[in-house]
Design a protein around this motif. Structure first.
Motif, PDB file in Angstrom:
ATOM      1  N   MET A   4       5.800   9.922  -7.848  1.00 27.58           N
ATOM      2  CA  MET A   4       7.242   9.976  -8.139  1.00 27.58           C
ATOM      3  C   MET A   4       7.492   9.661  -9.609  1.00 27.58           C
ATOM      4  N   SER A   5       8.725   9.893 -10.029  1.00 25.53           N
ATOM      5  CA  SER A   5       9.131   9.429 -11.354  1.00 25.53           C
ATOM      6  C   SER A   5       9.209   7.903 -11.307  1.00 25.53           C
ATOM      7  N   HIS A   6       9.193   7.242 -12.463  1.00 26.87           N
ATOM      8  CA  HIS A   6       9.263   5.781 -12.511  1.00 26.87           C
ATOM      9  C   HIS A   6      10.530   5.283 -11.803  1.00 26.87           C
ATOM     10  N   LYS A  62       0.837  -1.206   0.000  1.00 26.52           N
ATOM     11  CA  LYS A  62       0.000   0.000   0.000  1.00 26.52           C
ATOM     12  C   LYS A  62       0.870   1.253   0.000  1.00 26.52           C
ATOM     13  N   GLU A  63       1.848   1.270   0.876  1.00 23.79           N
ATOM     14  CA  GLU A  63       2.682   2.465   1.028  1.00 23.79           C
ATOM     15  C   GLU A  63       3.511   2.739  -0.234  1.00 23.79           C
ATOM     16  N   VAL A  64       4.137   1.689  -0.755  1.00 23.55           N
ATOM     17  CA  VAL A  64       5.018   1.875  -1.918  1.00 23.55           C
ATOM     18  C   VAL A  64       4.197   2.276  -3.146  1.00 23.55           C
ATOM     19  N   THR A  65       3.029   1.642  -3.331  1.00 22.42           N
ATOM     20  CA  THR A  65       2.201   1.950  -4.501  1.00 22.42           C
ATOM     21  C   THR A  65       1.679   3.376  -4.428  1.00 22.42           C
ATOM     22  N   ARG A  66       1.163   3.756  -3.249  1.00 24.10           N
ATOM     23  CA  ARG A  66       0.616   5.111  -3.098  1.00 24.10           C
ATOM     24  C   ARG A  66       1.706   6.165  -3.252  1.00 24.10           C
ATOM     25  N   ALA A  80      12.397   6.750  -9.505  1.00 27.33           N
ATOM     26  CA  ALA A  80      12.359   6.967  -8.045  1.00 27.33           C
ATOM     27  C   ALA A  80      11.418   5.949  -7.404  1.00 27.33           C
ATOM     28  N   GLY A  81      10.320   5.636  -8.105  1.00 24.74           N
ATOM     29  CA  GLY A  81       9.381   4.634  -7.586  1.00 24.74           C
ATOM     30  C   GLY A  81      10.022   3.256  -7.525  1.00 24.74           C
ATOM     31  N   GLU A  82      10.804   2.926  -8.542  1.00 24.98           N
ATOM     32  CA  GLU A  82      11.516   1.629  -8.530  1.00 24.98           C
ATOM     33  C   GLU A  82      12.495   1.564  -7.360  1.00 24.98           C
ATOM     34  N   GLU A  83      13.143   2.679  -7.120  1.00 28.80           N
ATOM     35  CA  GLU A  83      14.103   2.714  -6.011  1.00 28.80           C
ATOM     36  C   GLU A  83      13.376   2.501  -4.680  1.00 28.80           C
ATOM     37  N   LEU A  84      12.202   3.156  -4.559  1.00 27.55           N
ATOM     38  CA  LEU A  84      11.400   2.995  -3.336  1.00 27.55           C
ATOM     39  C   LEU A  84      11.016   1.522  -3.155  1.00 27.55           C
TER      40      LEU A  84
END
Ligand code: CO8
Length: 255
Positions: free
Chosen positions: A219-221, A210-214, A223-227
């Motif tokens: 974010m940029s793609h 939930k947290e990572v998806t939200r 940055a989201g992958e890094e998260l």
């Protein structure tokens, strides 16, 4: 805690919260926001909870912000009322488990915004959706202008926001505003079935997903992958180890 508008009922790891002000079609007033804020604080601290279902009593989910409370507000008071509502709704997104809107009837204005602040939505076939603020000479104030185009698309959002057209559940499903439509008598049963499914999954994994998806959505793609990568290791050595071991041993995981 005692509430006047909110009726929470716990069933093991699942809480069903009914908004109960049917004489005003569950319109959202200051008392609601104070109680909702307290309720979120109360359930945030309960590590046993796995899902929250929000529904409304009577023929409405929520028919909007309370027009009677807003009618004499100054611009400054309007801004404050909007900010208060936005902050409370944002806290739903920060809960460490999914929040399911079970939309039983009218979800208009602030009611549709509350539904959109939940993680996903299921609707009774007789539910009605709309952003009728422009009928009142207003704009949405609980992030409707921001969540609606993100959940649907810019054109569908502007169509609903500028025409104030009220749509039925089938149209809301077509716009992907809701994920599922049920017969009215099956709505809560279906919401509880989905909450029950979620409750069986790894709780840390559900919280992280939930947290990572939200968070990733803003974010940029890359940055989201890094998260995602940064959190991927979190369940290893604990919940993830148990889940994978259970699979290999052909048994149910013991979280
Ligand atoms: N606020 C206050 N009271 C309401 C509201 C509301 N949003 N909606 C319904 N009520 C009340 C009615 O006034 C009525 O009260 P009473 O019995 O005392 O006259 C009672 O609920 C029952 O309603 P109706 O008799 O109108 O019921 P109907 O079945 O005839 O109609 C409708 C149902 C179509 C849902 C109708 O009630 C309606 O159009 N309601 C208003 C819908 C609306 O415009 N909602 C948007 C409000 S604005 C908003 O949400 C902005 C959000 C952002 C705010 C940001 C903060 C500043």
């Amino acid at each position: 805690m005692e509430y006047t508008i909110l009726r929470p009922i716990s069933d093991g790891p699942i809480v069903t919260l009914t908004i109960s002000r049917p004489q005003a079609l569950n319109a959202l007033n200051s008392v609601f926001f104070n109680e909702m804020d307290d309720f979120i604080t109360e359930i945030s601290g309960n590590p046993e909870l796995r899902a929250l279902i929000i529904t409304g009593e009577g023929k409405a989910f929520v028919a909007g912000a309370d027009i009677a409370e807003m009618v004499n507000m100054s611009p400054e008071e309007g801004r404050n009322f909007s900010g208060r509502g936005q902050a409370v709704f944002n806290r739903l997104g920060e809960l460490p488990f999914p929040v399911i809107a079970a939309i039983n009837g009218f979800a208009l204005g602030g009611g549709m915004e509350l539904a959109m602040a939940c993680d996903f939505r299921i609707a009774s076939s007789n539910a009605k959706f709309g952003q009728p603020e422009v009928n009142l000479g207003l704009i949405p104030g609980y992030a409707g202008t921001q969540r609606l185009p993100r959940l649907t698309n810019l054109a569908d959002a502007l169509y609903l926001l500028t025409t104030a057209e009220v749509i039925d559940a089938a149209t809301a499903l077509q716009m992907r505003l809701v994920q599922k439509v049920t017969e009215p008598e099956n709505l809560l049963e279906e919401a509880r079935r989905l909450a029950g499914l979620i409750a069986q999954k790894g709780p840390l994994a559900v919280r992280l997903v939930k947290e990572v998806t939200r968070r990733g959505l803003g974010m940029s793609h890359n940055a989201g992958e890094e998260l995602e990568r940064n959190h991927f290791g979190d369940p290893f050595g604990n919940e993830g180890a148990e889940g994978m071991k259970a699979f290999l041993e052909k048994r149910k995981p013991n979280w």
